[in-house]
Design a protein around this motif. Structure first.
Motif, PDB file in Angstrom:
ATOM      1  N   MET A   1       0.837  -1.188   0.000  1.00  0.00           N
ATOM      2  CA  MET A   1       0.000   0.000   0.000  1.00  0.00           C
ATOM      3  C   MET A   1       0.883   1.253   0.000  1.00  0.00           C
ATOM      4  SD  MET A   1      -3.291   0.805   0.360  1.00  0.00           S
ATOM      5  CE  MET A   1      -4.284   2.180   0.807  1.00  0.00           C
ATOM      6  N   LEU A   2       0.506   2.189  -0.819  1.00  0.00           N
ATOM      7  CA  LEU A   2       1.246   3.447  -0.889  1.00  0.00           C
ATOM      8  C   LEU A   2       0.932   4.321   0.320  1.00  0.00           C
ATOM      9  CD1 LEU A   2       0.655   4.499  -4.598  1.00  0.00           C
ATOM     10  CD2 LEU A   2       2.854   3.945  -3.572  1.00  0.00           C
ATOM     11  N   ARG A   3       1.948   4.979   0.808  1.00  0.00           N
ATOM     12  CA  ARG A   3       1.702   5.978   1.856  1.00  0.00           C
ATOM     13  C   ARG A   3       1.067   7.194   1.208  1.00  0.00           C
ATOM     14  NH1 ARG A   3       7.285   5.013   4.803  1.00  0.00           N
ATOM     15  NH2 ARG A   3       6.656   3.237   6.066  1.00  0.00           N
ATOM     16  N   GLU A   4       0.287   7.922   1.983  1.00  0.00           N
ATOM     17  CA  GLU A   4      -0.511   9.026   1.446  1.00  0.00           C
ATOM     18  C   GLU A   4       0.335  10.095   0.763  1.00  0.00           C
ATOM     19  OE1 GLU A   4      -3.895  12.250   2.835  1.00  0.00           O
ATOM     20  OE2 GLU A   4      -3.307  10.666   4.221  1.00  0.00           O
ATOM     21  N   LYS A   5       1.447  10.459   1.364  1.00  0.00           N
ATOM     22  CA  LYS A   5       2.281  11.514   0.784  1.00  0.00           C
ATOM     23  C   LYS A   5       2.815  11.098  -0.581  1.00  0.00           C
ATOM     24  CE  LYS A   5       5.955  14.726   1.974  1.00  0.00           C
ATOM     25  NZ  LYS A   5       6.961  15.135   2.951  1.00  0.00           N
TER      26      LYS A   5
ATOM     27  N   PHE B   1      -0.849   6.016 -13.423  1.00  0.00           N
ATOM     28  CA  PHE B   1      -2.226   5.738 -13.003  1.00  0.00           C
ATOM     29  C   PHE B   1      -2.345   4.266 -12.606  1.00  0.00           C
ATOM     30  CE2 PHE B   1      -6.573   4.480 -13.707  1.00  0.00           C
ATOM     31  CZ  PHE B   1      -7.370   5.583 -13.464  1.00  0.00           C
ATOM     32  N   ASP B   2      -1.895   3.399 -13.493  1.00  0.00           N
ATOM     33  CA  ASP B   2      -1.976   1.957 -13.232  1.00  0.00           C
ATOM     34  C   ASP B   2      -1.137   1.562 -12.021  1.00  0.00           C
ATOM     35  OD1 ASP B   2      -3.679   1.695 -15.407  1.00  0.00           O
ATOM     36  OD2 ASP B   2      -2.095   0.981 -16.761  1.00  0.00           O
ATOM     37  N   TYR B   3       0.023   2.163 -11.877  1.00  0.00           N
ATOM     38  CA  TYR B   3       0.889   1.837 -10.748  1.00  0.00           C
ATOM     39  C   TYR B   3       0.215   2.191  -9.429  1.00  0.00           C
ATOM     40  CZ  TYR B   3       4.711   1.623  -7.496  1.00  0.00           C
ATOM     41  OH  TYR B   3       5.490   1.302  -6.409  1.00  0.00           O
ATOM     42  N   VAL B   4      -0.366   3.369  -9.352  1.00  0.00           N
ATOM     43  CA  VAL B   4      -1.035   3.788  -8.116  1.00  0.00           C
ATOM     44  C   VAL B   4      -2.131   2.786  -7.755  1.00  0.00           C
ATOM     45  CG1 VAL B   4      -2.503   5.568  -7.071  1.00  0.00           C
ATOM     46  CG2 VAL B   4      -0.448   6.230  -8.339  1.00  0.00           C
ATOM     47  N   THR B   5      -2.935   2.412  -8.736  1.00  0.00           N
ATOM     48  CA  THR B   5      -4.030   1.481  -8.439  1.00  0.00           C
ATOM     49  C   THR B   5      -3.502   0.085  -8.093  1.00  0.00           C
ATOM     50  OG1 THR B   5      -4.402   0.977 -10.784  1.00  0.00           O
ATOM     51  CG2 THR B   5      -5.697   2.763  -9.828  1.00  0.00           C
TER      52      THR B   5
ATOM     53  N   ARG C   1      -5.302   5.336  -4.674  1.00  0.00           N
ATOM     54  CA  ARG C   1      -6.430   5.923  -5.373  1.00  0.00           C
ATOM     55  C   ARG C   1      -5.934   7.099  -6.205  1.00  0.00           C
ATOM     56  NH1 ARG C   1     -11.991   7.605  -4.509  1.00  0.00           N
ATOM     57  NH2 ARG C   1     -12.576   8.207  -6.615  1.00  0.00           N
ATOM     58  N   VAL C   2      -6.302   7.071  -7.475  1.00  0.00           N
ATOM     59  CA  VAL C   2      -5.950   8.174  -8.365  1.00  0.00           C
ATOM     60  C   VAL C   2      -7.012   9.248  -8.212  1.00  0.00           C
ATOM     61  CG1 VAL C   2      -5.633   8.877 -10.761  1.00  0.00           C
ATOM     62  CG2 VAL C   2      -4.747   6.667  -9.985  1.00  0.00           C
ATOM     63  N   HIS C   3      -6.557  10.471  -8.017  1.00  0.00           N
ATOM     64  CA  HIS C   3      -7.441  11.634  -7.940  1.00  0.00           C
ATOM     65  C   HIS C   3      -7.053  12.558  -9.090  1.00  0.00           C
ATOM     66  CE1 HIS C   3      -9.003  10.569  -3.971  1.00  0.00           C
ATOM     67  NE2 HIS C   3      -7.770  10.190  -3.687  1.00  0.00           N
TER      68      HIS C   3
END
Length: 165
Positions: free
Chosen positions: A1-5, A58-62, A67-69
């Motif tokens: 899971m990615l950290r928010e920052k 985009f794909d990497y984040v998901t 979540r992509v914003h």
């Protein structure tokens, strides 16, 4: 899971890549209006490449559970002074993108997010190529100067660019 920052920075980079695509499409429109279809073709290929970079992020984040914003894409310039001016802007823009990628890489290293560092290495390598290509075209334009025949020869060469992928 990615950290928010890190997720936030990757989201900003998605926006930056989409802006790059939009910028290069605007430059293509300028070249079309100047009857330089080879330059326009090259910029359209850049547009497609930058769009694919945005989708890669985009794909990497998901894939990492993030979540992509999507954010608004600012309007690119629509008026340009000359082919040299366009390529100077292109090189400056690519250098700025390189700085953004490096900053995200530094954050990923600080966060000890090794998968993001590995993914960003592809972008770092890509930026080396992007900067070199823009610098080469700019250098050719400066050598050509006011030689119309030289400009048309370069235009024809740029029109031969094959799409990546």
């Amino acid at each position: 899971m990615l950290r928010e920052k890190l997720q936030d920075e990757l989201n900003r980079q998605v926006n930056a890549e989409l802006y790059s695509a939009y910028l290069y499409l605007s430059m293509a429109a300028y070249f079309e209006s100047a009857n330089l279809s080879g330059f326009a073709h090259w910029m359209r290929a850049q547009h497609e490449e930058e769009h694919s970079h945005a989708l890669k992020l985009f794909d990497y984040v998901t894939e990492r559970g993030g979540r992509v914003h999507l954010q608004a894409i600012k309007q690119p310039p629509v008026e340009f002074t000359s082919p040299v001016g366009v390529m100077e802007q292109t090189l400056a823009h690519e250098r700025a993108v390189t700085g953004m990628i490096h900053a995200i890489y530094e954050l990923a290293a600080k966060e000890q997010d090794y998968p993001t560092q590995v993914m960003l290495q592809w972008f770092i390598d890509e930026q080396v190529e992007e900067e070199k290509t823009a610098a080469d075209i700019l250098g050719h334009l400066k050598l050509i100067g006011n030689d119309g025949a030289g400009l048309l020869m370069l235009d024809a060469r740029l029109g031969e660019r094959k799409a990546k992928g």
